[in-house]
Write a protein that holds these residues in place. Structure first.
Motif, PDB file in Angstrom:
ATOM      1  N   LYS A  87       0.596  -1.437   0.258  1.00 38.89           N
ATOM      2  CA  LYS A  87      -0.300   0.311  -0.312  1.00 38.89           C
ATOM      3  C   LYS A  87       0.646   1.437  -0.335  1.00 38.89           C
ATOM      4  O   LYS A  87       1.130   2.394  -0.589  1.00 38.89           O
ATOM      5  CB  LYS A  87      -0.491   0.610   0.802  1.00 38.89           C
ATOM      6  N   VAL A  88       1.553   1.192   0.990  1.00 38.59           N
ATOM      7  CA  VAL A  88       2.738   2.671   0.709  1.00 38.59           C
ATOM      8  C   VAL A  88       3.164   2.649  -1.048  1.00 38.59           C
ATOM      9  O   VAL A  88       3.643   4.192  -0.865  1.00 38.59           O
ATOM     10  CB  VAL A  88       3.774   1.790   1.990  1.00 38.59           C
ATOM     11  N   GLU A  89       3.899   1.488  -1.353  1.00 36.56           N
ATOM     12  CA  GLU A  89       4.734   1.554  -2.187  1.00 36.56           C
ATOM     13  C   GLU A  89       3.330   1.996  -3.202  1.00 36.56           C
ATOM     14  O   GLU A  89       3.483   3.259  -3.949  1.00 36.56           O
ATOM     15  CB  GLU A  89       4.669   0.166  -2.930  1.00 36.56           C
ATOM     16  N   MET A  90       2.692   1.998  -3.359  1.00 31.38           N
ATOM     17  CA  MET A  90       1.266   2.098  -4.103  1.00 31.38           C
ATOM     18  C   MET A  90       1.045   4.285  -3.702  1.00 31.38           C
ATOM     19  O   MET A  90       1.558   4.637  -5.172  1.00 31.38           O
ATOM     20  CB  MET A  90       0.277   1.838  -4.245  1.00 31.38           C
ATOM     21  N   GLU A  91       0.643   3.993  -2.756  1.00 28.05           N
ATOM     22  CA  GLU A  91       0.891   5.569  -2.292  1.00 28.05           C
ATOM     23  C   GLU A  91       2.043   6.465  -2.723  1.00 28.05           C
ATOM     24  O   GLU A  91       1.722   7.676  -3.245  1.00 28.05           O
ATOM     25  CB  GLU A  91       0.666   5.556  -0.944  1.00 28.05           C
ATOM     26  N   ALA A  92       3.176   5.858  -2.200  1.00 29.57           N
ATOM     27  CA  ALA A  92       4.086   6.591  -2.972  1.00 29.57           C
ATOM     28  C   ALA A  92       4.790   7.237  -4.338  1.00 29.57           C
ATOM     29  O   ALA A  92       5.135   7.837  -4.885  1.00 29.57           O
ATOM     30  CB  ALA A  92       5.815   5.946  -2.642  1.00 29.57           C
ATOM     31  N   VAL A  97       3.869  10.067  -9.261  1.00 26.91           N
ATOM     32  CA  VAL A  97       3.142  10.579 -10.623  1.00 26.91           C
ATOM     33  C   VAL A  97       1.948  11.969 -10.190  1.00 26.91           C
ATOM     34  O   VAL A  97       3.111  12.784 -11.243  1.00 26.91           O
ATOM     35  CB  VAL A  97       2.358   9.474 -10.339  1.00 26.91           C
ATOM     36  N   ASN A  98       2.282  12.099  -9.001  1.00 29.62           N
ATOM     37  CA  ASN A  98       1.300  13.572  -9.127  1.00 29.62           C
ATOM     38  C   ASN A  98       2.374  14.364  -8.361  1.00 29.62           C
ATOM     39  O   ASN A  98       2.299  15.555  -9.628  1.00 29.62           O
ATOM     40  CB  ASN A  98       0.537  13.623  -7.435  1.00 29.62           C
ATOM     41  N   GLY A  99       3.717  13.932  -7.653  1.00 30.67           N
ATOM     42  CA  GLY A  99       4.888  15.358  -7.525  1.00 30.67           C
ATOM     43  C   GLY A  99       5.144  15.388  -9.370  1.00 30.67           C
ATOM     44  O   GLY A  99       5.302  16.766  -9.485  1.00 30.67           O
ATOM     45  N   TYR A 100       5.336  14.823 -10.242  1.00 31.50           N
ATOM     46  CA  TYR A 100       6.272  14.997 -11.171  1.00 31.50           C
ATOM     47  C   TYR A 100       4.693  15.410 -12.299  1.00 31.50           C
ATOM     48  O   TYR A 100       5.102  16.601 -12.759  1.00 31.50           O
ATOM     49  CB  TYR A 100       6.321  13.788 -12.157  1.00 31.50           C
ATOM     50  N   SER A 101       3.687  15.411 -12.268  1.00 27.81           N
ATOM     51  CA  SER A 101       2.675  16.460 -12.729  1.00 27.81           C
ATOM     52  C   SER A 101       2.388  17.925 -12.215  1.00 27.81           C
ATOM     53  O   SER A 101       2.498  18.025 -13.085  1.00 27.81           O
ATOM     54  CB  SER A 101       0.939  15.672 -12.381  1.00 27.81           C
ATOM     55  N   GLU A 102       2.852  17.615 -10.856  1.00 24.86           N
ATOM     56  CA  GLU A 102       2.235  18.901 -10.309  1.00 24.86           C
ATOM     57  C   GLU A 102       3.074  19.756 -11.033  1.00 24.86           C
ATOM     58  O   GLU A 102       3.673  21.437 -11.221  1.00 24.86           O
ATOM     59  CB  GLU A 102       1.973  19.386  -9.017  1.00 24.86           C
ATOM     60  N   ILE A 103       5.335  19.310 -11.095  1.00 25.26           N
ATOM     61  CA  ILE A 103       6.404  19.627 -11.146  1.00 25.26           C
ATOM     62  C   ILE A 103       6.099  20.490 -12.947  1.00 25.26           C
ATOM     63  O   ILE A 103       6.155  21.065 -13.242  1.00 25.26           O
ATOM     64  CB  ILE A 103       7.411  19.055 -11.209  1.00 25.26           C
ATOM     65  N   GLU A 104       5.534  19.394 -13.554  1.00 24.51           N
ATOM     66  CA  GLU A 104       4.849  20.157 -14.932  1.00 24.51           C
ATOM     67  C   GLU A 104       4.157  20.569 -15.001  1.00 24.51           C
ATOM     68  O   GLU A 104       4.669  21.939 -15.891  1.00 24.51           O
ATOM     69  CB  GLU A 104       4.872  18.865 -16.138  1.00 24.51           C
ATOM     70  N   ARG A 105       3.280  21.073 -14.304  1.00 26.80           N
ATOM     71  CA  ARG A 105       2.189  22.029 -14.097  1.00 26.80           C
ATOM     72  C   ARG A 105       2.665  23.745 -13.945  1.00 26.80           C
ATOM     73  O   ARG A 105       2.589  24.366 -14.681  1.00 26.80           O
ATOM     74  CB  ARG A 105       0.898  21.228 -13.394  1.00 26.80           C
ATOM     75  N   GLU A 106       3.624  23.410 -12.501  1.00 28.55           N
ATOM     76  CA  GLU A 106       4.322  24.418 -12.553  1.00 28.55           C
ATOM     77  C   GLU A 106       4.863  24.869 -13.297  1.00 28.55           C
ATOM     78  O   GLU A 106       5.498  26.060 -13.327  1.00 28.55           O
ATOM     79  CB  GLU A 106       5.206  24.498 -10.812  1.00 28.55           C
ATOM     80  N   LYS A 107       5.972  24.206 -14.193  1.00 26.62           N
ATOM     81  CA  LYS A 107       6.949  24.754 -14.721  1.00 26.62           C
ATOM     82  C   LYS A 107       5.905  25.044 -16.066  1.00 26.62           C
ATOM     83  O   LYS A 107       6.649  25.986 -16.335  1.00 26.62           O
ATOM     84  CB  LYS A 107       7.537  22.967 -15.518  1.00 26.62           C
ATOM     85  N   ILE A 108       4.760  24.715 -16.882  1.00 26.84           N
ATOM     86  CA  ILE A 108       4.007  25.019 -18.007  1.00 26.84           C
ATOM     87  C   ILE A 108       3.422  26.235 -17.194  1.00 26.84           C
ATOM     88  O   ILE A 108       4.000  27.941 -17.641  1.00 26.84           O
ATOM     89  CB  ILE A 108       2.838  24.692 -17.667  1.00 26.84           C
ATOM     90  N   ASN A 109       2.970  26.310 -15.989  1.00 24.67           N
ATOM     91  CA  ASN A 109       2.860  28.063 -15.856  1.00 24.67           C
ATOM     92  C   ASN A 109       3.961  28.786 -15.437  1.00 24.67           C
ATOM     93  O   ASN A 109       3.727  30.296 -15.203  1.00 24.67           O
ATOM     94  CB  ASN A 109       2.144  27.664 -14.339  1.00 24.67           C
ATOM     95  N   LEU A 110       4.732  28.683 -14.685  1.00 26.18           N
ATOM     96  CA  LEU A 110       6.811  29.403 -14.810  1.00 26.18           C
ATOM     97  C   LEU A 110       6.671  30.390 -16.236  1.00 26.18           C
ATOM     98  O   LEU A 110       6.424  31.041 -16.315  1.00 26.18           O
ATOM     99  CB  LEU A 110       7.453  28.576 -13.573  1.00 26.18           C
TER     100      LEU A 110
END
Length: 184
Positions: A87-92, A97-110
């Motif tokens: 379960k922890v591995e799946m959450e990680a 994945v969410n972190g990479y998506s968030e980073i990409e979103r922040e990069k595009i916003n920047l």
């Protein structure tokens, strides 16, 4: 066994022992004593030994039962730990994945924000250039006008006499009065 019974039978025939005496045959007496002691030990010690062995057997069985229970609990805890780990591995992975998506979103916003800022700076630069051009044009016009006026005044002063000067002033006053009447 015959030797043992023979020693009892011949006990009375020993000349040194008399009617009552000691058996001096070490092998015969040791065997008799040993068999008597062993017989007594077996007869009386059988219950005690049996109880000791039963107690030991019960302790061993209890230990085995406890070990099996502990083993079962350990296996159960291991399965729970594996499930939690999965379960922890799946959450990680999800966070990754969410972190990479968030980073990409922040990069595009920047990047978009940077483009907007650059566009605003470009517009500000263009406005500043236009303002400075207008200011420079106005300064040139003013200077040209001043020079033209000075040149015209110089020409007028040199070519005009008093009479021509008065006529020009009167004509200008007349034009000024006509403009005032039109605006009123």
């Amino acid at each position: 066994m015959k030797n043992v019974t023979d020693s009892f039978v011949f006990l009375g025939h020993w000349p040194s022992a008399g009617s009552f005496g000691f058996n001096t045959d070490i092998l015969a007496t040791n065997l008799i004593n040993l068999s008597v002691v062993l017989g007594i030990l077996i007869f009386f010690g059988k219950g005690v030994l049996s109880d000791l062995l039963d107690n030991r057997k019960q302790r061993i069985l209890n230990t085995i039962r406890n070990s099996e229970e502990l083993r079962g609990k350990a296996i159960e805890q291991l399965e729970k730990a594996r499930a939690r780990l999965k379960k922890v591995e799946m959450e990680a992975d999800q966070f990754r994945v969410n972190g990479y998506s968030e980073i990409e979103r922040e990069k595009i916003n920047l990047i978009n924000s940077t483009y907007k800022t650059l566009e605003q700076l470009e517009n500000y630069k263009n406005e500043t250039i236009h303002f400075e051009q207008q200011k420079a044009i106005n300064q040139v016009r003013q200077r040209v006008f001043q020079q033209a006026l000075q040149g015209a005044l110089g020409t007028l002063n040199s070519s005009l006499n008093n009479e021509l000067h008065l006529r020009t002033i009167n004509a200008n006053i007349g034009m000024f009065d006509a403009m005032n009447e039109i605006t009123d």
